[in-house]
Design an enzyme around this catalytic site. Sequence first.
Site, short mmCIF file in Angstrom:
data_model
loop_
_atom_site.label_atom_id
_atom_site.label_comp_id
_atom_site.label_asym_id
_atom_site.label_seq_id
_atom_site.Cartn_x
_atom_site.Cartn_y
_atom_site.Cartn_z
N LEU A 1 0.69 -1.13 0.04
CA LEU A 1 -0.08 0.09 0.09
C LEU A 1 0.77 1.19 0.09
O LEU A 1 0.85 1.95 -0.99
CB LEU A 1 -0.96 0.02 1.23
CG LEU A 1 -1.68 1.35 1.73
CD1 LEU A 1 -2.64 1.37 0.26
CD2 LEU A 1 -2.22 1.38 2.92
N ILE B 1 7.36 -2.55 3.16
CA ILE B 1 6.41 -3.73 2.99
C ILE B 1 6.80 -4.86 3.65
O ILE B 1 7.99 -5.36 3.52
CB ILE B 1 6.09 -4.04 1.45
CG1 ILE B 1 5.89 -2.87 0.64
CG2 ILE B 1 5.03 -5.11 1.12
CD1 ILE B 1 4.49 -2.14 1.03
N THR B 2 6.09 -5.32 4.53
CA THR B 2 6.38 -6.33 5.49
C THR B 2 6.36 -7.94 4.81
O THR B 2 5.34 -8.05 3.93
CB THR B 2 5.69 -6.60 6.74
OG1 THR B 2 5.71 -5.14 7.63
CG2 THR B 2 6.12 -7.53 7.62
N GLY C 1 17.98 1.03 34.63
CA GLY C 1 18.96 1.90 34.59
C GLY C 1 20.05 1.87 33.27
O GLY C 1 19.42 1.53 32.29
N GLY C 2 21.19 1.78 33.64
CA GLY C 2 22.29 1.46 32.64
C GLY C 2 21.89 0.41 31.63
O GLY C 2 22.28 0.23 30.72
N GLU D 1 0.38 0.83 10.44
CA GLU D 1 -0.87 0.40 10.47
C GLU D 1 -2.02 1.55 10.96
O GLU D 1 -2.89 1.05 11.49
CB GLU D 1 -1.27 -0.89 11.13
CG GLU D 1 -0.52 -1.99 10.25
CD GLU D 1 -1.42 -3.56 10.13
OE1 GLU D 1 -2.38 -3.58 10.50
OE2 GLU D 1 -0.35 -4.26 10.23
N THR E 1 -1.12 5.77 12.16
CA THR E 1 -0.58 6.40 13.12
C THR E 1 -1.39 6.89 14.23
O THR E 1 -2.71 6.93 14.01
CB THR E 1 0.07 7.71 12.60
OG1 THR E 1 -1.01 8.60 12.06
CG2 THR E 1 0.89 7.36 11.30
N GLU F 1 -1.86 9.61 15.02
CA GLU F 1 -2.89 10.81 14.82
C GLU F 1 -4.10 10.50 13.91
O GLU F 1 -5.11 10.93 14.06
CB GLU F 1 -2.07 11.88 13.67
CG GLU F 1 -1.03 12.56 14.66
CD GLU F 1 0.12 11.89 15.24
OE1 GLU F 1 0.85 12.15 16.06
OE2 GLU F 1 0.40 10.67 14.43
#
Length: 387
Positions: A126, A158-159, A347-348, A371, A373, A375
């Site tokens: 897509l 594209i996966t 932590g680290g 797939e 966002t 937004e």
Amino acid sequence: MVDFELSEEYQELRKTVADFADEVVAPVSSKHDEEHSFPYDVVSQMADMGLFGLPFPEEYGGMGGDYFALALSLEELARVDQSVAITLEAGVSLGAMPIFRFGTEDQKNEWLPKLTSGRALAGFGLTEPEAGSDAGGTRTHAHRDGGQWVINGNKEFITNSGTDITRLVTVTAVTGQREREDGTTKKEISTILVPSNTAGFTAEKAYNKVGWNASDTHPLTLKDVRVPESNLLGEEGRGYANFLAILDEGRIAIAALATGAAQGCVDLSVKYAKERSAFGQNIGKYQAIQFKIARMQARAHTARLAYYDAAARMLAGKPFKTEAAIAKLVAGEAAMDNARDATQVFGGYGFINEFAVARHYRDSKILEVGEGTTEVQLMLIARELGL
């Protein structure tokens, strides 16, 4: 009576996949992440378990289950390895499901047994360099010539599009123009099945990604690709509309995946807080750590309830578009927030890639992007509210 308890069948599935995730997936996750290598052996074992066929009827080689069974499996896999989970999610939701929903019987009989078995993968093309959330920017085009579609264009991100077992990519392409009532024109976008061995189809060099490093992701080039007219998937000009319906379902699956990631961060943090000592006692005894992990658990629990609700509505045949958007929004943010907090707890060590929380930190950001966002989810929810 409202009952959120899983049936015995769902509980058994969840435990089976959880055990597989802990015993098979987790031990090799760091290796594949570091090497950016696709986990073929893990995927093969997932295929043997029938995971790729979970929501499909037995007549097409499936397991006769439902979409919620898939979601539960994705949650457990993502708890330890998001790359493996997204390989399954994309293989089912984006690869096989469009054919199941919109394909002809000939298309279903040709492709679904291969895809539901997990011995072959399919992708969905897509996104383009200038067209992601905005389908109007689609430039890939296709025209008829001598009983064939001739396709030219480029796809991005594209996966499952370039593995050794990839056999098909469904691509969106502009196949015409439609005049609106106001006199302007709108692109008609169709979906077309393109076998990966078709001349002119090229999966370009894999991306060097921030996360999901064991997931296969490529840009695609289609140059004078020719496939039979019968490879049209669904009604001509309805390709994008049909894919939006697929995305609604897919958001439930991604929400489940994100919930698993969020829960994985909780589990890792609890274990570490009980083992790590500072100032004479385990850090889990300190309220600052307790509260941080408690908030993480609350996020994971809320995300789980959200995708359970969306899935229940979908399986009951009720409208679920808004609930799926809410689930994807809540779960994606939970995964990212929990990854950030887990890194702080460690932590680290949380900044060292050999620790799983570091991988979750890198992996989880895409859950607020891919797939749909964050937004876009907010836009869909606001639209439902009449805004």
